[in-house]
Scaffold this motif. Structure first.
Motif: not given
Length: 59
Positions: A37-59
């Protein structure tokens, strides 16, 4: 664990089976065992960051 899934390869469709408690759910989500669980969670989060699949939300 006796769950199996099909894996497409260059050689064709091969049947495989999990060697631990990880599995793929019916709605295409993965569930990881305690050992992975921990190692695969880190791998998935790294891929998400590398692929730039998130948006920064500013309040």
């Amino acid at each position: 664990m006796t769950e199996q899934y099909a894996k497409w390869t260059v050689e064709g469709d091969k049947k495989t089976k999990w060697i631990c408690g990880c599995f793929l759910t019916a709605d295409d989500y993965f569930k990881f065992c305690k050992n992975h669980n921990d190692i695969l969670k880190k791998a998935i989060q790294t891929q998400i960051d590398e692929l730039d699949m998130t948006l920064v939300i500013e309040d």
